[in-house]
Design an enzyme around this catalytic site. Structure first.
Site, PDB file in Angstrom:
ATOM      1  CG  ASN A 196      -0.341  -0.083   2.710  1.00 44.27           C
ATOM      2  OD1 ASN A 196       0.928   0.325   2.615  1.00 44.27           O
ATOM      3  ND2 ASN A 196      -0.786  -0.571   3.467  1.00 44.27           N
ATOM      4  CB  ALA A 198       1.749   3.385   4.655  1.00 44.45           C
ATOM      5  CD  GLU A 199       1.839  -2.397   3.359  1.00 41.28           C
ATOM      6  OE1 GLU A 199       1.306  -3.069   4.382  1.00 41.28           O
ATOM      7  OE2 GLU A 199       2.056  -2.699   2.204  1.00 41.28           O
ATOM      8  CG  ASP A 265      -5.816 -10.185   4.354  1.00 43.78           C
ATOM      9  OD1 ASP A 265      -4.585 -10.135   4.426  1.00 43.78           O
ATOM     10  OD2 ASP A 265      -6.431 -10.171   5.774  1.00 43.78           O
TER      11      ASP A 265
END
Length: 313
Positions: A196, A198-199, A265
């Site tokens: 995502n 942020a990652e 997920d």
């Protein structure tokens, strides 16, 4: 939405390896503040359990009528027994490494009127011997599956994930990763990673404009030998960056957002379901985006069905 018929193929073979966890919801009402401390008092009305992490990916695949095998570390404790029972579903084969030294990961959420008041995580570093056993087992299982999903929540089960990916490079399968680590080096050689915003920022640093992002991702893909990066961007939808330089941007289809728990997920499961049934990567990304738009409108860790996606099996 007009129903779409997927190609009729043999049952797909999907393996999920990763951090399996139990999501516990303590739901009730708050009517007053504690006299002991400035905190709300939750009067408990109901308690429920749901599969989380890699286990939730498996449950999502089962709801999409896509047979799968799930492997991870699960304790012989009460939480582990509950998680195993939740996954006792048609289409899910369980191949866990279990033992009394393993603590089943739990995320316990206290909720009032669909708002989280507090989350408590129950977890511990898994024993090295258990991680070794899982790595060996996953390598053996990978030889019998076409799609390998790595659900890494950085809880310790996948400390040797690079060994697994290297093993898969010698097999006729593709590895898709949902990463949680700052250093993406561990996923070298994966076919696709799904961070995502942020990652990705933690991994490559911030960027000012889209061209700069494309340049950083191109360099990352060359360095780590990764064919595709599927970036989930929340309310902005998702973007697929491929190693050949092509980019696909898909706007969000979410109407209302109640809860983003487990949405990643669902994206991984829907993406793989469509790929395994013979869809192109572009069509699979669009289907995963539709699935994300539906699941964030549900409370808690949830899933979607083919019918909700407008697809006839």
């Amino acid at each position: 939405m007009t129903a779409t018929t997927l190609p009729e193929l043999a049952p797909p073979e999907v393996l999920i390896v990763g951090d399996c966890m139990l999501d516990v919801y303590l739901e009730g009402a708050v009517h007053r503040i504690s006299p002991e401390a400035p905190v709300p008092i939750l009067r408990l009305h109901r308690q429920s359990q749901r599969a989380g992490g890699a286990a939730n990916v498996a449950l999502n695949l089962a709801r999409l009528r896509c047979p799968c095998t799930v492997s991870g570390l699960v304790g012989t404790d009460t939480a582990g027994a509950c998680l195993v029972a939740l996954l006792d579903q048609p289409g899910i084969t369980q191949r866990f490494v279990r033992g009394p030294a393993i603590d089943t990961i739990q995320k316990i959420r206290m909720v009032s009127q669909r708002q989280q008041l507090l989350r408590m995580d129950v977890e511990s570093e898994p024993p090295a011997a258990s991680v070794d056993e899982l790595t060996t087992l996953a390598g053996e299982l990978a030889a019998r599956h076409r799609w390998i999903l790595v659900s890494d929540y950085a809880k310790g089960a996948l400390r040797q994930v690079q060994t697994l990916i290297e093993r898969c490079q010698d097999l006729p399968c593709r590895v898709l990763v949902d990463p949680k680590r700052k250093d993406l080096e561990a996923y070298r050689g994966a076919w696709l990673i799904k961070p995502n915003l942020a990652e990705l920022r933690e991994a490559v640093g911030d960027w000012r404009e889209e061209d700069e992002l494309c340049e950083r991702l191109a360099a990352l893909q060359r360095r780590l030998d990764i064919d595709h990066v599927l970036l989930t961007r929340g309310e902005q939808g998702m973007s697929l960056f491929s190693r050949d330089g092509t980019c696909l941007h898909v706007p969000t289809e979410a109407r209302e957002v109640y809860d983003v728990s487990g949405a990643g997920d669902t994206v991984l499961a829907a993406l793989t379901c469509f790929l395994a049934r013979g869809a192109s990567l572009e069509d699979a990304v669009r289907a995963a985006n539709r699935a994300a738009g539906l699941v964030v409108g549900k409370f808690g860790t949830a899933s979607v069905t083919l019918e909700e996606l407008g697809v006839s099996a």
